[in-house]
Design an enzyme around this catalytic site. Structure first.
Site, PDB file in Angstrom:
ATOM      1  NE  ARG A  92       2.884   1.967  -2.424  1.00  0.00           N
ATOM      2  CZ  ARG A  92       2.267   3.169  -2.200  1.00  0.00           C
ATOM      3  NH1 ARG A  92       1.046   3.364  -2.588  1.00  0.00           N
ATOM      4  NH2 ARG A  92       2.987   4.001  -1.549  1.00  0.00           N
ATOM      5  NE  ARG A 131       3.979  13.936   0.170  1.00  0.00           N
ATOM      6  CZ  ARG A 131       4.017  12.692  -0.271  1.00  0.00           C
ATOM      7  NH1 ARG A 131       3.642  12.852  -1.632  1.00  0.00           N
ATOM      8  NH2 ARG A 131       4.071  11.637   0.553  1.00  0.00           N
ATOM      9  NE  ARG A 174       6.198   6.767   1.777  1.00  0.00           N
ATOM     10  CZ  ARG A 174       5.931   7.959   1.662  1.00  0.00           C
ATOM     11  NH1 ARG A 174       6.523   8.913   2.228  1.00  0.00           N
ATOM     12  NH2 ARG A 174       5.221   8.362   0.874  1.00  0.00           N
TER      13      ARG A 174
HETATM   14  P1  AMP Z   1       1.114   6.684  -0.340  1.00  0.00           P
HETATM   15  O1  AMP Z   1       0.080   7.810   0.474  1.00  0.00           O
HETATM   16  O2  AMP Z   1       0.393   6.252  -1.498  1.00  0.00           O
HETATM   17  O3  AMP Z   1       2.595   7.035  -0.484  1.00  0.00           O
HETATM   18  O4  AMP Z   1       0.836   5.624   0.623  1.00  0.00           O
HETATM   19  C1  AMP Z   1       1.230   5.733   2.217  1.00  0.00           C
HETATM   20  C2  AMP Z   1       1.456   4.530   2.848  1.00  0.00           C
HETATM   21  O5  AMP Z   1       0.361   3.454   2.875  1.00  0.00           O
HETATM   22  C3  AMP Z   1       2.367   3.146   2.118  1.00  0.00           C
HETATM   23  O6  AMP Z   1       3.721   3.736   2.412  1.00  0.00           O
HETATM   24  C4  AMP Z   1       2.001   1.971   2.560  1.00  0.00           C
HETATM   25  O7  AMP Z   1       2.366   1.851   3.790  1.00  0.00           O
HETATM   26  C5  AMP Z   1       0.497   2.026   2.445  1.00  0.00           C
HETATM   27  N1  AMP Z   1       0.019   1.540   1.051  1.00  0.00           N
HETATM   28  C6  AMP Z   1      -0.711   2.570   0.360  1.00  0.00           C
HETATM   29  N2  AMP Z   1      -1.221   1.970  -0.765  1.00  0.00           N
HETATM   30  C7  AMP Z   1      -0.646   0.609  -0.556  1.00  0.00           C
HETATM   31  C8  AMP Z   1      -0.664  -0.435  -1.384  1.00  0.00           C
HETATM   32  N3  AMP Z   1      -1.269  -0.664  -2.421  1.00  0.00           N
HETATM   33  N4  AMP Z   1      -0.285  -1.503  -0.816  1.00  0.00           N
HETATM   34  C9  AMP Z   1       0.259  -1.767   0.336  1.00  0.00           C
HETATM   35  N5  AMP Z   1       0.252  -0.607   1.312  1.00  0.00           N
HETATM   36  C10 AMP Z   1       0.072   0.517   0.787  1.00  0.00           C
END
Ligand code: AMP
Length: 217
Positions: A92, A131, A174
């Protein structure tokens, strides 16, 4: 034995990465590694990692690299060579991409493809507002305005809930974090000529067909 597929699913929050990752996992029998699911699992278990991650997740910010990189790379490196993996939500930022590349450099080859799922921002905002996610298997579901949100998971019958970070303020943050910190990763992979761009603003099935075609699967 041949090496399994090594894929990164890339795109903004709400692009459908989780949905596509689950379809590909079932069809291609590869391991699905979702950094967000992993953090949510730890959060649910109340582990130290989960508590640390929560303060960032709820604000829509990235969890710091020193917390994130090691646990994800451990998972990636634990997948048997012949099995393959789909990464969803990682890398990310460019530093995570560099660390992933280093970790894979001992392998016969690095990543096969980075599938970039593109979706316009107004569509993302609409999708994330509707969602709901299964507490048990994490499958994402879309519930439109006025529809019954008490529905159960279509895959396992588990309870559906709305993530704290799908609330409007966190969603905006986000998307901003994606634009500022995550999109540079695309340039990193374009330089390596592994990116395939696919419109995510179509049905789940159509996106899935295009992803499979891009993978020659
Ligand atoms: P997601 O389910 O992929 O939308 O991730 C939810 C949240 O988890 C994100 O908004 C971040 O706070 C954290 N997160 C997930 N993947 C990462 C990553 N590769 N690096 C840093 N934070 C992450």
């Amino acid at each position: 034995m041949a090496q399994g597929l090594r894929l990164v699913l890339f795109g903004p929050p709400g692009a459908g990465k989780g949905t596509q990752a689950q379809l590909l996992r079932d069809r291609l029998k590869v391991t699905h590694i979702s950094s967000g699911d992993l953090f949510r699992y730890h959060l649910g278990q109340g582990t130290a990692l989960g508590l640390r991650a929560k303060e960032y997740m709820n604000k829509g910010e990235l969890v710091p690299d020193e917390v994130t990189i090691d646990i994800i790379l451990d998972k990636v490196l634990s997948v048997p060579n012949e099995e393959g993996f789909i990464l969803d939500g990682f890398p990310r930022n460019p530093h995570q991409a560099e660390e992933l590349e280093k970790a894979l450099s001992g392998a016969v080859r690095g990543l096969d493809k980075v599938v970039h799922i593109e979706v316009p921002e107004p569509v993302l905002l609409r999708r994330l507002g509707g969602r709901f996610v299964c507490r048990d298997c994490q499958a994402p579901h879309s519930i439109g305005e006025g529809e019954d949100a008490s529905k159960v998971c279509s895959q396992c019958g588990g309870e559906l809930y709305q993530r704290d970070d799908d609330q409007p303020k966190a969603v905006k943050k986000r998307i901003q974090v994606y634009n500022d910190e995550t999109t540079p990763v695309l340039g990193f992979y374009r330089d390596r000529d592994v990116v395939v761009d696919i419109s995510g603003d179509q049905t789940v099935d159509d996106v899935n067909q295009q992803v499979l075609a891009a993978l020659d699967a």
